[in-house]
Design a protein around this motif. Structure first.
Motif, short mmCIF file in Angstrom:
data_model
loop_
_atom_site.label_atom_id
_atom_site.label_comp_id
_atom_site.label_asym_id
_atom_site.label_seq_id
_atom_site.Cartn_x
_atom_site.Cartn_y
_atom_site.Cartn_z
N TYR A 17 0.85 -1.21 0.00
CA TYR A 17 0.00 0.00 0.00
C TYR A 17 0.88 1.25 0.00
O TYR A 17 1.91 1.30 0.65
CB TYR A 17 -1.00 -0.02 1.16
CG TYR A 17 -0.42 -0.04 2.53
CD1 TYR A 17 -0.14 -1.24 3.17
CD2 TYR A 17 -0.15 1.14 3.22
CE1 TYR A 17 0.40 -1.27 4.44
CE2 TYR A 17 0.37 1.12 4.50
CZ TYR A 17 0.65 -0.09 5.10
OH TYR A 17 1.18 -0.11 6.36
N CYS A 18 0.48 2.22 -0.80
CA CYS A 18 1.31 3.40 -1.04
C CYS A 18 0.57 4.64 -0.57
O CYS A 18 -0.48 4.97 -1.12
CB CYS A 18 1.59 3.57 -2.52
SG CYS A 18 2.11 2.07 -3.35
N ASP A 19 1.13 5.34 0.38
CA ASP A 19 0.59 6.65 0.73
C ASP A 19 1.35 7.70 -0.08
O ASP A 19 1.88 7.38 -1.14
CB ASP A 19 0.69 6.86 2.25
CG ASP A 19 -0.29 5.97 3.00
OD1 ASP A 19 -1.44 5.88 2.55
OD2 ASP A 19 0.09 5.35 4.00
N TRP A 20 1.44 8.91 0.36
CA TRP A 20 2.10 9.95 -0.42
C TRP A 20 2.84 10.90 0.52
O TRP A 20 2.59 10.91 1.72
CB TRP A 20 1.06 10.73 -1.25
CG TRP A 20 -0.03 11.33 -0.42
CD1 TRP A 20 -0.03 12.56 0.16
CD2 TRP A 20 -1.28 10.72 -0.04
NE1 TRP A 20 -1.20 12.76 0.86
CE2 TRP A 20 -1.98 11.64 0.77
CE3 TRP A 20 -1.87 9.47 -0.30
CZ2 TRP A 20 -3.24 11.37 1.30
CZ3 TRP A 20 -3.13 9.20 0.24
CH2 TRP A 20 -3.80 10.15 1.03
N ASN A 21 3.81 11.65 -0.03
CA ASN A 21 4.49 12.65 0.80
C ASN A 21 4.37 14.07 0.20
O ASN A 21 4.89 15.02 0.77
CB ASN A 21 5.96 12.27 1.05
CG ASN A 21 6.72 11.97 -0.23
OD1 ASN A 21 6.27 12.34 -1.32
ND2 ASN A 21 7.87 11.32 -0.12
N VAL A 22 3.68 14.17 -0.94
CA VAL A 22 3.39 15.48 -1.53
C VAL A 22 1.96 15.44 -2.05
O VAL A 22 1.55 14.43 -2.63
CB VAL A 22 4.34 15.79 -2.72
CG1 VAL A 22 3.97 17.13 -3.36
CG2 VAL A 22 5.80 15.79 -2.29
N SER A 23 1.21 16.50 -1.82
CA SER A 23 -0.15 16.55 -2.36
C SER A 23 -0.31 17.79 -3.22
O SER A 23 0.07 18.90 -2.81
CB SER A 23 -1.16 16.58 -1.21
OG SER A 23 -2.46 16.78 -1.76
N ALA A 24 -0.87 17.61 -4.41
CA ALA A 24 -1.11 18.76 -5.28
C ALA A 24 -2.27 19.61 -4.74
O ALA A 24 -2.43 20.76 -5.15
CB ALA A 24 -1.43 18.29 -6.70
N GLY A 25 -3.07 19.04 -3.87
CA GLY A 25 -4.21 19.77 -3.33
C GLY A 25 -5.26 20.03 -4.40
O GLY A 25 -6.09 20.94 -4.26
N ASP A 26 -5.27 19.22 -5.45
CA ASP A 26 -6.19 19.47 -6.56
C ASP A 26 -7.63 19.10 -6.23
O ASP A 26 -8.56 19.54 -6.92
CB ASP A 26 -5.73 18.69 -7.82
CG ASP A 26 -5.60 17.21 -7.57
OD1 ASP A 26 -5.09 16.83 -6.50
OD2 ASP A 26 -6.01 16.41 -8.44
N ALA A 27 -7.84 18.31 -5.17
CA ALA A 27 -9.21 17.94 -4.82
C ALA A 27 -9.82 18.91 -3.81
O ALA A 27 -10.98 18.77 -3.43
CB ALA A 27 -9.23 16.51 -4.26
#
Ligand SMILES: [Zn+2]
Length: 301
Positions: free
Chosen positions: A219-229
């Motif tokens: 399972y893959c989480d993330w460390n950067v979010s584009a905040g597009d949602a």
């Protein structure tokens, strides 16, 4: 007088014999008990017949768990699994950016694929179940272009999938079959809706995450979010979020974005790629040799 001496001598010999005999008897009794308990343990843990010996290097707890599932959800859909042979950290350049798109396929899928192709890069799509024929063809195209497809649940309904581990496995299995039957590629990666730890799955995330790993599914989480949602997000805010986020990463960046028909993301994406390429970053699609970020368990108070 003589009688008394004889009596005491006999008593002394009897005492000495008793002192020798009692411990010896104790040792024999304890050994018998020990052997009985050892048999009991081996019968309970490995069914008695396996060539596994407790207390030696051949003892392999993982193989016992694999052979003897103890929990109901471990018996569900045993074919939903992947072969995992470990992460290869040496293969990943720290200046690698893994773009990930959740929630597709959608009307954005083909435009995203066009942008990726134009820039000569690949990305990862964590998809949901979609019933339309268009969605199936978009899904096929993602794979055809050499991108990675991972699971993101079939329904994306938090209240349903996070009600129990069984529910989540059931839903993920539908997602697994949807991807496998459409693209002929069995997914090996999962992105949980909301991430591996979120406010909806607090009661089940430890066994749920463990169950994914037991099946070899990473399972893959993330460390950067584009905040597009986020409401009111603009192409400028997305560009800024990604550029700033990637620069803050100690190693490879795993960027969360969405394949959900958002025109602003399509506008931001070429700039995101070009700006990062100009700064020496390279892009790649995930596979299960890449160690992804995994959200950590919150500390207990
Ligand atoms: Zn999602």
């Amino acid at each position: 007088m003589k009688k008394s001496v004889r009596f005491w001598r006999r008593m002394l010999i009897a005492c000495i014999l008793a002192l020798i005999a009692l411990p010896c008897g104790g040792v024999v009794l304890l050994s018998l008990q020990n052997a009985k308990l050892r048999d009991e343990i081996e019968t309970r843990v490995i069914g008695g017949d396996d060539a596994v010996t407790i207390g030696t290097t051949s003892y392999d707890a993982a193989s016992i768990v694999r052979q003897k599932p103890l929990l109901s959800y471990q018996l569900l859909y045993p074919e939903m699994k992947a072969s995992f042979s470990g992460f290869n950290d040496d293969l990943v350049n720290p200046k690698t950016v893994f773009l990930t798109f959740d929630d597709g396929p959608s009307t954005s899928t083909l435009p995203i694929l066009d942008i990726l192709k134009k820039h000569g890069i690949h990305a990862t799509f964590f998809v949901n179940g979609k019933s339309s024929v268009f969605a199936s063809s978009w899904l096929k195209q993602i794979a055809k272009d050499g991108n990675t497809i991972g699971m993101h649940s079939y329904t994306h309904q938090y209240s349903l999938i996070y009600a129990s581990v069984e529910n989540c496995i059931e839903d993920l299995n539908k997602n697994y079959l949807y991807i496998k039957n459409t693209t002929a590629i069995a997914p090996t990666l999962v992105r949980f809706p909301g991430g591996s730890i979120n406010t909806y799955n607090l009661k089940i995330y430890p066994p749920l995450c463990a169950e994914m790993l037991r099946r070899g599914l990473i399972y893959c989480d993330w460390n950067v979010s584009a905040g597009d949602a986020i409401k009111d997000a603009t192409s400028e805010s997305m560009l800024e979020n990604v550029l700033n986020g990637v620069k803050l990463c100690w190693g490879p960046a795993f960027v969360l974005m969405h394949d959900n028909g958002n025109a602003d993301l399509l506008k931001a994406l070429p700039q995101i790629i070009e700006r990062l390429q100009a700064e020496g970053y390279t892009f790649a699609a995930l596979d299960n040799t890449v160690r992804p970020p995994m959200f950590v368990y919150p500390e207990e108070n």
